[in-house]
Motif scaffolding. Structure first.
Motif, short mmCIF file in Angstrom:
data_model
loop_
_atom_site.label_atom_id
_atom_site.label_comp_id
_atom_site.label_asym_id
_atom_site.label_seq_id
_atom_site.Cartn_x
_atom_site.Cartn_y
_atom_site.Cartn_z
N SER A 233 10.28 -17.01 -0.69
CA SER A 233 9.22 -15.69 -0.89
C SER A 233 7.96 -16.32 -1.59
O SER A 233 7.11 -15.75 -1.40
CB SER A 233 9.96 -14.64 -1.61
N GLY A 234 8.28 -17.32 -2.32
CA GLY A 234 7.33 -17.64 -3.22
C GLY A 234 6.02 -18.61 -2.34
O GLY A 234 4.73 -18.68 -2.74
N VAL A 235 6.49 -18.90 -1.15
CA VAL A 235 5.66 -19.59 -0.01
C VAL A 235 5.30 -19.05 1.39
O VAL A 235 4.24 -19.25 1.92
CB VAL A 235 6.14 -21.17 0.23
N VAL A 236 5.97 -18.24 1.58
CA VAL A 236 5.89 -17.50 2.93
C VAL A 236 5.18 -16.41 2.68
O VAL A 236 5.38 -15.16 2.05
CB VAL A 236 7.37 -17.04 3.57
N PRO A 237 3.96 -15.97 3.39
CA PRO A 237 3.11 -14.93 3.16
C PRO A 237 3.56 -13.47 3.99
O PRO A 237 4.21 -13.79 4.87
CB PRO A 237 1.63 -15.51 3.97
N LEU A 238 3.05 -12.48 3.45
CA LEU A 238 3.41 -11.24 4.16
C LEU A 238 2.57 -11.06 5.19
O LEU A 238 1.18 -10.82 4.95
CB LEU A 238 3.36 -10.32 3.20
N LEU A 239 2.92 -10.86 6.37
CA LEU A 239 2.12 -11.01 7.57
C LEU A 239 2.11 -9.78 8.50
O LEU A 239 1.11 -9.45 9.25
CB LEU A 239 2.44 -11.89 8.63
N ALA A 240 3.04 -8.74 8.00
CA ALA A 240 3.07 -7.54 8.80
C ALA A 240 3.20 -6.19 7.71
O ALA A 240 3.80 -6.42 6.50
CB ALA A 240 4.34 -7.62 9.62
N ARG A 241 2.57 -5.16 8.03
CA ARG A 241 2.89 -4.03 7.22
C ARG A 241 3.23 -2.90 8.42
O ARG A 241 2.57 -2.31 8.98
CB ARG A 241 1.24 -3.58 6.72
N VAL A 242 4.27 -2.76 8.18
CA VAL A 242 5.37 -1.82 9.09
C VAL A 242 6.02 -0.81 8.05
O VAL A 242 6.71 -1.19 7.12
CB VAL A 242 6.35 -2.47 9.94
N TYR A 243 6.05 0.46 8.42
CA TYR A 243 6.58 1.51 7.32
C TYR A 243 8.05 1.15 7.21
O TYR A 243 8.74 0.70 8.13
CB TYR A 243 6.51 2.79 8.12
N PRO A 244 8.22 1.02 5.92
CA PRO A 244 7.83 1.54 4.59
C PRO A 244 6.77 0.43 3.75
O PRO A 244 6.27 1.01 2.84
CB PRO A 244 8.97 1.93 3.80
#
Length: 612
Positions: free
Chosen positions: A332-343
């Protein structure tokens, strides 16, 4: 390749070496046997084919054609699984066209957490996963199959099917999804009505109208909870035909993809003309440590369900691979957040799919060196085929795949690795004198990533809800709901707590939830330290808390701690479960049948496994 990804993969490989080696030796022994129908006695064969048409018997016995198993989780209680009713006929027809035969080897139970939420049935939910795994094993233990098609989508069903299949790791397997329902009202509208109901500002009729507008047809619920996270992870593991996760059940492409799944199973079976002399591709070889790390990366990059910090530990263990929450945290420290899906955003999975979906995310992670490309998959000998999007063309519905544009069609939903929503993943490990827990930080506003407040301790959801209705929680507070772990009552999801906590947060109070229960992929904007391990009933320190103790929940520094004098904390005894509440989950609605599982289950961080 990213150095942390390599390091995590290597340490998983090293810690798993003995276990994985033994697993591979076992499946090699099973895979080297004669074909089932040639190995079995005549009476066994006669029983196995007794109900089949004469032409199928001829193909199986005389022509030695490939023979496929179908393990289905069909029922029409689950909207996501209702479309599976017609799949056996579709699969059988396509197999016949391709010169093969099929039998529905068995069905497995599939419960809907949405139906049982907050009710006694939810106490069976987590254990249904291992029940499904056992059902899968019973189906496949007829041991006459060259490959298997596994039909499942929702929360515990996919992990259960996968665990069961991995115990038959010598068999090639393809998972066959059915897709999400069409979009209803927005998830934010739905959440708003729930909060109004919690405050008594709207009645049951208005709430039911809202819920029915959200959950209204065939297919998976459209928020990014455990069911849809399952589908994302199966794509990242290469266990679907590429790009099949989020196509609507009634789309012509869905039918074409189901036919392709049959052809794919035959290609990887190692038997028949479609295999073209290629060796079989057993699921136990496909699912290795690189495959598991790819699933973990996909989960983190999409802010997926926290349930998978339990389920994928168990899935990995079924393949002889040992992972833990520290592995998730380091990735989690190196993998970026690429999606914003509810919630984790306002979009639903249909919008996610339209913006690029799993194919876009997998491509971005591969190109950024944050996934292993050189893995086996049912779609090929690498993960690259999963970066293309399928389309059906022509009257026959042939499936062709196209590359996605370089940029997302909606960067409010999906973004590239060079400009992510966040530089780190959507899940965080918490640790301290209260044990180890996880938090879905991607769904929580940044100004709420650290909460420090006096706690109020409860042992049931109902007690917490009563305190809320009585106005006792109108303050900065860390709500603790303990004795909700797998040993205590099967570790139910506690979603009924979300609306009142959201109401308190909306009033400006700084609130958080701490529990040894679950909140799953639908955990929302209130910070929630969940899956606390060890659980209270097993002697975990959560049982030391008293009302008024100041508790710190910090997703920034990964802290879960009671701010109590160290000597006092060490001297405290654990609170025991009140005799009036002990055993309330032991009877009624089938719960007594699961007593052995409650006694034997491992901790949440160990995958809540009941079969070791």
């Amino acid at each position: 390749m990213n150095s942390t990804l390599i390091e995590v993969t290597e340490r998983i490989r090293e810690r798993s070496a003995k276990l994985r080696g033994d697993y591979l030796a076992r499946i090699a022994q099973l895979g080297n046997r004669q074909r089932g129908f040639e190995r079995m006695g005549c009476a066994n064969v006669a029983h196995a084919v007794a109900a089949l048409p004469a032409n199928d018997k001829l193909r199986i016995v005389a022509e030695k054609a490939p023979h496929l198993a179908v393990v289905t989780s069909y029922n029409d209680m689950l909207s996501a699984h209702q479309p599976y009713e017609g799949y056996p006929a579709q699969i059988r027809a396509e197999a016949h066209r391709l010169g093969a035969t099929v039998q529905v080897a068995g069905g497995v139970p599939a419960m809907c957490d949405g139906v049982t939420q907050g009710l006694p049935g939810m106490e069976l939910s987590l254990f249904s996963r291992d029940t499904i795994a056992m059902g899968t094993a019973i189906a496949l233990t007829h041991d006459v199959f060259d490959a298997a098609l596994l039909l499942g989508i929702c929360d515990k069903i996919v992990p259960g099917l996968l665990i069961g299949a991995l115990h038959f790791g010598h068999l090639p397997c393809v998972f066959v999804p059915a897709g999400p329902m069409s979009s209803g009202i927005t998830n934010s509208e739905k959440a708003k009505v729930r909060e109004l109901y919690a405050q008594g500002k709207v009645g049951r009729d208005e709430l039911l109208k809202s819920e029915s507008a959200a959950y209204h047809g065939a297919g998976t619920c459209t928020f990014y909870g455990t069911a849809n996270s399952n589908q994302m992870l199966l794509e990242a593991m290469g266990l679907h035909v590429p790009g099949s996760a989020f196509v609507h059940p009634h789309d012509d492409l869905r039918t074409a993809l189901t036919r392709e799944a049959v052809a794919t199973a035959l290609k990887i079976s190692g038997r028949g003309p479609l295999a073209a002399g290629q060796a079989a591709k057993p699921i136990g070889h496909v699912v290795d440590e690189r495959c598991i790390v790819n699933a973990m990366a996909a989960l983190l990059a999409t802010g997926g369900s926290t349930n998978h910090l339990i389920h994928w530990v168990a899935v990995a263990r079924a393949a002889g691979i040992l992972i833990d929450w520290t592995d998730f945290s380091d990735l989690s420290g190196v993998v970026p957040l690429l999606a914003r899906v509810y919630p984790n955003g306002s979009a639903d999975v249909n919008q996610f799919q339209a913006a690029g979906g799993p194919s876009f995310v997998i491509r971005e992670l591969l190109d950024a060196g944050l996934m292993h490309e050189d893995v086996l998959s049912v779609g090929g000998d690498s993960l690259r085929p999963y970066t293309f999007v399928p389309h059906a063309v022509g009257q026959g519905g042939e499936v062709v795949r196209q590359a996605l544009p370089a940029v997302s069609s909606d960067d409010g939903v999906v973004r590239g690795a060079a400009a992510p929503f966040s530089a780190t993943g959507g899940l965080k490990l918490l640790a301290g004198n209260l044990g180890r827990a996880v938090i879905k930080s991607s769904a929580v506003p940044e100004d709420r990533h650290t909460i420090e407040a006096p706690c109020r301790v409860f042992t049931t959801q109902e007690a917490m809800l009563a305190a809320f209705k009585n106005g006792e929680l109108e303050k900065d507070v860390v709500v603790v709901v303990r004795f909700q772990g797998p040993h205590a009552n099967g570790m139910p999801e506690l979603h009924k707590l979300t609306p009142p906590l959201a109401v308190l947060q909306g009033k400006g109070f700084r609130v958080a939830l701490v529990t040894d229960g679950r909140m799953s992929g639908a955990s929302g904007k209130v910070p929630a330290a969940i899956h606390v391990s060890p659980e209270a009933l097993a002697g975990g320190p959560l049982a030391k808390l008293r009302d008024g103790d100041v508790v710190r929940v910090c997703a920034v520094n990964g802290v879960l701690a009671a701010l109590v004098d160290e000597a006092e904390w060490a001297a405290r005894d654990n609170v025991k479960l009140d005799p009036s509440e002990a055993g309330v989950n032991a009877h009624g609605l089938g719960r007594e049948l699961f007593a052995g599982l409650r006694r034997n289950v491992l901790s949440a961080e160990e995958g809540a496994i009941t079969w070791l």
